[in-house]
Every structure is written in structure tokens, then in C-alpha cells.
Design a protein around this motif. Sequence first.
Motif, PDB file in Angstrom:
ATOM      1  N   GLY A  41       0.783  -1.225   0.000  1.00  0.00           N
ATOM      2  CA  GLY A  41       0.000   0.000   0.000  1.00  0.00           C
ATOM      3  C   GLY A  41       0.812   1.270   0.000  1.00  0.00           C
ATOM      4  N   ALA A  42       2.139   1.193  -0.144  1.00  0.00           N
ATOM      5  CA  ALA A  42       2.974   2.393  -0.075  1.00  0.00           C
ATOM      6  C   ALA A  42       4.055   2.355  -1.156  1.00  0.00           C
ATOM      7  CB  ALA A  42       3.612   2.527   1.299  1.00  0.00           C
ATOM      8  N   TRP A  43       4.227   3.495  -1.809  1.00  0.00           N
ATOM      9  CA  TRP A  43       5.300   3.690  -2.779  1.00  0.00           C
ATOM     10  C   TRP A  43       6.090   4.931  -2.384  1.00  0.00           C
ATOM     11  CZ3 TRP A  43       6.325   1.231  -7.696  1.00  0.00           C
ATOM     12  CH2 TRP A  43       5.497   0.126  -7.952  1.00  0.00           C
ATOM     13  N   ALA A  44       7.332   5.005  -2.864  1.00  0.00           N
ATOM     14  CA  ALA A  44       8.180   6.159  -2.578  1.00  0.00           C
ATOM     15  C   ALA A  44       9.179   6.336  -3.705  1.00  0.00           C
ATOM     16  CB  ALA A  44       8.926   5.976  -1.248  1.00  0.00           C
ATOM     17  N   THR A  45       9.787   7.507  -3.752  1.00  0.00           N
ATOM     18  CA  THR A  45      10.883   7.701  -4.690  1.00  0.00           C
ATOM     19  C   THR A  45      12.009   6.721  -4.370  1.00  0.00           C
ATOM     20  OG1 THR A  45      11.480   9.571  -3.254  1.00  0.00           O
ATOM     21  CG2 THR A  45      10.490  10.100  -5.373  1.00  0.00           C
ATOM     22  N   PHE A  46      12.623   6.212  -5.406  1.00  0.00           N
ATOM     23  CA  PHE A  46      13.751   5.283  -5.295  1.00  0.00           C
ATOM     24  C   PHE A  46      14.869   5.979  -4.513  1.00  0.00           C
ATOM     25  CE2 PHE A  46      17.518   3.534  -7.876  1.00  0.00           C
ATOM     26  CZ  PHE A  46      17.651   2.427  -7.065  1.00  0.00           C
ATOM     27  N   GLN A  47      15.339   5.329  -3.444  1.00  0.00           N
ATOM     28  CA  GLN A  47      16.260   6.000  -2.541  1.00  0.00           C
ATOM     29  C   GLN A  47      17.392   5.087  -2.096  1.00  0.00           C
ATOM     30  OE1 GLN A  47      15.588   9.569  -1.528  1.00  0.00           O
ATOM     31  NE2 GLN A  47      17.759   9.052  -1.672  1.00  0.00           N
ATOM     32  N   PRO A  48      18.315   4.728  -3.007  1.00  0.00           N
ATOM     33  CA  PRO A  48      19.481   3.970  -2.556  1.00  0.00           C
ATOM     34  C   PRO A  48      20.347   4.839  -1.661  1.00  0.00           C
ATOM     35  CG  PRO A  48      19.754   4.665  -4.827  1.00  0.00           C
ATOM     36  CD  PRO A  48      18.362   5.042  -4.441  1.00  0.00           C
ATOM     37  N   ALA A  49      21.154   4.204  -0.844  1.00  0.00           N
ATOM     38  CA  ALA A  49      21.980   4.936   0.118  1.00  0.00           C
ATOM     39  C   ALA A  49      22.957   5.884  -0.570  1.00  0.00           C
ATOM     40  CB  ALA A  49      22.746   3.938   0.985  1.00  0.00           C
ATOM     41  N   ALA A  52       1.999  14.667  -7.252  1.00  0.00           N
ATOM     42  CA  ALA A  52       2.169  13.467  -6.431  1.00  0.00           C
ATOM     43  C   ALA A  52       0.848  12.733  -6.234  1.00  0.00           C
ATOM     44  CB  ALA A  52       2.769  13.846  -5.082  1.00  0.00           C
ATOM     45  N   ARG A  53      -0.218  13.476  -6.014  1.00  0.00           N
ATOM     46  CA  ARG A  53      -1.522  12.814  -5.829  1.00  0.00           C
ATOM     47  C   ARG A  53      -1.980  12.157  -7.118  1.00  0.00           C
ATOM     48  NH1 ARG A  53      -4.814  13.308  -1.858  1.00  0.00           N
ATOM     49  NH2 ARG A  53      -6.667  13.540  -3.188  1.00  0.00           N
ATOM     50  N   SER A  54      -1.674  12.790  -8.243  1.00  0.00           N
ATOM     51  CA  SER A  54      -2.021  12.183  -9.527  1.00  0.00           C
ATOM     52  C   SER A  54      -1.216  10.909  -9.761  1.00  0.00           C
ATOM     53  CB  SER A  54      -1.765  13.194 -10.648  1.00  0.00           C
ATOM     54  OG  SER A  54      -2.020  12.637 -11.910  1.00  0.00           O
ATOM     55  N   LEU A  55       0.080  10.935  -9.397  1.00  0.00           N
ATOM     56  CA  LEU A  55       0.896   9.732  -9.545  1.00  0.00           C
ATOM     57  C   LEU A  55       0.397   8.626  -8.622  1.00  0.00           C
ATOM     58  CD1 LEU A  55       3.312   8.150 -10.581  1.00  0.00           C
ATOM     59  CD2 LEU A  55       4.759   9.365  -8.921  1.00  0.00           C
ATOM     60  N   PHE A  57       2.021   7.778  -1.099  1.00  0.00           N
ATOM     61  CA  PHE A  57       3.207   7.969  -1.942  1.00  0.00           C
ATOM     62  C   PHE A  57       4.102   8.979  -1.234  1.00  0.00           C
ATOM     63  CE2 PHE A  57       5.465  10.488  -5.212  1.00  0.00           C
ATOM     64  CZ  PHE A  57       6.350   9.490  -5.615  1.00  0.00           C
ATOM     65  N   ALA A  58       5.397   8.677  -1.131  1.00  0.00           N
ATOM     66  CA  ALA A  58       6.331   9.530  -0.394  1.00  0.00           C
ATOM     67  C   ALA A  58       7.418  10.072  -1.316  1.00  0.00           C
ATOM     68  CB  ALA A  58       6.980   8.758   0.750  1.00  0.00           C
ATOM     69  N   VAL A  79       8.066  13.943   2.336  1.00  0.00           N
ATOM     70  CA  VAL A  79       6.644  14.319   2.224  1.00  0.00           C
ATOM     71  C   VAL A  79       5.835  13.061   1.955  1.00  0.00           C
ATOM     72  CG1 VAL A  79       4.964  15.892   1.212  1.00  0.00           C
ATOM     73  CG2 VAL A  79       7.404  16.419   1.034  1.00  0.00           C
ATOM     74  N   ASN A  80       4.790  12.845   2.750  1.00  0.00           N
ATOM     75  CA  ASN A  80       3.825  11.771   2.500  1.00  0.00           C
ATOM     76  C   ASN A  80       2.568  12.368   1.877  1.00  0.00           C
ATOM     77  OD1 ASN A  80       5.448   9.790   3.583  1.00  0.00           O
ATOM     78  ND2 ASN A  80       4.422   9.754   5.570  1.00  0.00           N
ATOM     79  N   TYR A  81       2.119  11.771   0.782  1.00  0.00           N
ATOM     80  CA  TYR A  81       0.856  12.137   0.147  1.00  0.00           C
ATOM     81  C   TYR A  81      -0.104  10.971   0.329  1.00  0.00           C
ATOM     82  CZ  TYR A  81       3.546  15.902  -1.930  1.00  0.00           C
ATOM     83  OH  TYR A  81       4.341  17.011  -2.103  1.00  0.00           O
TER      84      TYR A  81
END
Length: 348
Positions: free
Chosen positions: A71-79, A98-101, A112-113, A319-321
Amino acid sequence: MSWSTVPAREFARHADAWAALHAQGPATSLLALDFVAPLVEQFGRPGDLLAIEKKGTAVRAMAIVRATRRGAWATFQPAQAPLGLWLQQPGLDTEALARSLLGALPGFPLIFALTQMDPMLMPRPLDGACVRTLDYIDTARVTLSGSFEDYWAQRGKNLRGNLKKQRARLEREGVVTRLQVDRTPEAMAQAVEDYGRLESSGWKADKGTAVHAGNAQGRYYRAMLEALARRNAASVYRYYFGEQLVAMDLCVEDEASIVVLKTSYDESVPSNLSPTLLMREEACRRLFDEGRFARLEFYGRVMEWHLRWTDEVRTMYHVNYYRWPGLRRLHALLESRTRPAPTPTTSL
């Protein structure tokens, strides 16, 4: 708003669109095509997506995204990436994008974060019915204006005095220090190998997190630095005591800033010497004298030594949407219940 998604492994097919969009906004090297493409190649997973938003034929926003939990997606964030991998045209409504995505991602996600956002590049939005921001880390920078002498005079007496004593000691012992800066693509493979040897000799080797020329981190840094160096946007700083390599910085650059991505030093150097700080002093002097950049950026979590180097600190954020306002309220409530209670104090 019209979003489409393709597997992130197809990023190369859309590289020109990413580069064109990047050129329209704050053109930080940390979101440049040459920085991002090797991240996807070395650290991407099946299921990662490249999201593209268009109006007509014009690409207005792009992001690399990953499902983080059900139920959650986010921008790809490797270290290895200081910033979340999100681009948009200046002036567009980030919340609306972001809400549209969120509505276009598979699996009917609820959240979505946008992760690790820099308020200098994208102003922090206000919390709202479906929006919640969270502090990430404080990070530091040095503004490279004026003379180095004026900048150095504003540093604390302890820092200046300590480094002066170290230099006097090295001189008494006949140790000549040397700062070497390499910028050519041909120099980057050896630079990553040298950096890996430094890092692998320290505590990171025990934890298995050290850069090594043959691991994914090493392959990433070599490919990224070589690509950026081809357009004069990467540099490697080496610092020597005589012939002994004692400290290194891996850096990327854009028109306005130089970013120190990675720093390592030889842990066999006596503890009353600070090769990294000695290197930093000479590197800063050179940066002030050259006048090529407006800022020196660190992008890591502020440490005590940063505060000896600068008082310029800002807070990065997430940011969480949320799909629905009620979900935002529920999430905040659950988090407050799991947050440790403050330690009570008693008065005597």
C-alpha cells in the motif's frame, strides 16, 4: 495530469527526456542523468518503475519509484543518492503531481512519499488534509564567497589552533603534505580503487559496507564519476603525508556547487592527527581562491566537525501524500502512539 509508468530497467530509453527535464529546473548534479543512470543499473530491483507525466507531448515530471511496503510507494532511494529521484518543471504544483501519480501506480496504493528533499531545491510544502511533511536530517554547506582568509578567521580558535599545531608537528618530523585533485575520466577507476583500499582498511570493512572496486558500490562510483568527468563535473581529492595516501574525497559538481559525496581516511594515522580536516582546510582554500563555485555541500547528517566548519545548516525533509484525509489522520495517530514517551522529571 497524465502519468504513465514503465519498468525502471528501461530508463536508458528515456534518458534524453530525463536530461531535458533536469536542465529546466535546479540543475543539481545529484539528479543529473549521469548520476542517476548508474544508480538504476547497480541498485535497481525488479518492480521499480520510471514514472513519466506529460501534457500533450511535453514531459513535465519524471520519477523513479519503488513499492516500499504493501500500500505504499516512494521515490527510489538507494543509500548512494542524497536526494529522492524526482524531477518536475519549475512552477508546477508538486502536491497535485504526487496525488495524480498515487492514482496511477499499480496496486491501489494509499501513500506515496517523496524522500530526502532539499528545501533549497524544492520549497517544503505546508501540511494539509492529504499532505504531511517530516524532518529527515540537518545538513551543512559552506558559502564560497569572499576570501579564504576572512572565512578562516571566522572559524573557532580551537579548530584553527589545532590544525596549525598538527602542521607544525608534521613539519618538525619532515613530513611533506600534498593535496592532489584529479578531474579526468581516465583517473576515476584508479581513484575508486584507492578509495576502496582506504575505506576497506577501517571499520566499514568489518560491517561489509565499504566501497570496493569489484562490488556494486565500486562499479557505481566508477561509472558515475567517469560519466560526469567527461563533462568536467567530477573531482577526486587525495591528501598525502609524504608518499602515504591518508585521506580522500569523491566529489560531483554543477555550475553552482561542489558536493562531497564520500570521504575516507587512513585509520592507521595517529589519532592526534586529522588528515581529513587538514585536507579540508587546503581544499577549501583552493575552492575560495579559484572562485568556480558558490557553495560547498556536504549533504550528509550534520556532525560535530561540520559545525566547526560552518554555521550554515538546513533541514531536509520527506513528504507523504495520502489517498484520503482520514488516512493521514490515522497514520499520524498511530505514529504518536508508538513514539517513546518523554522521560519524566522530578523537582526537588
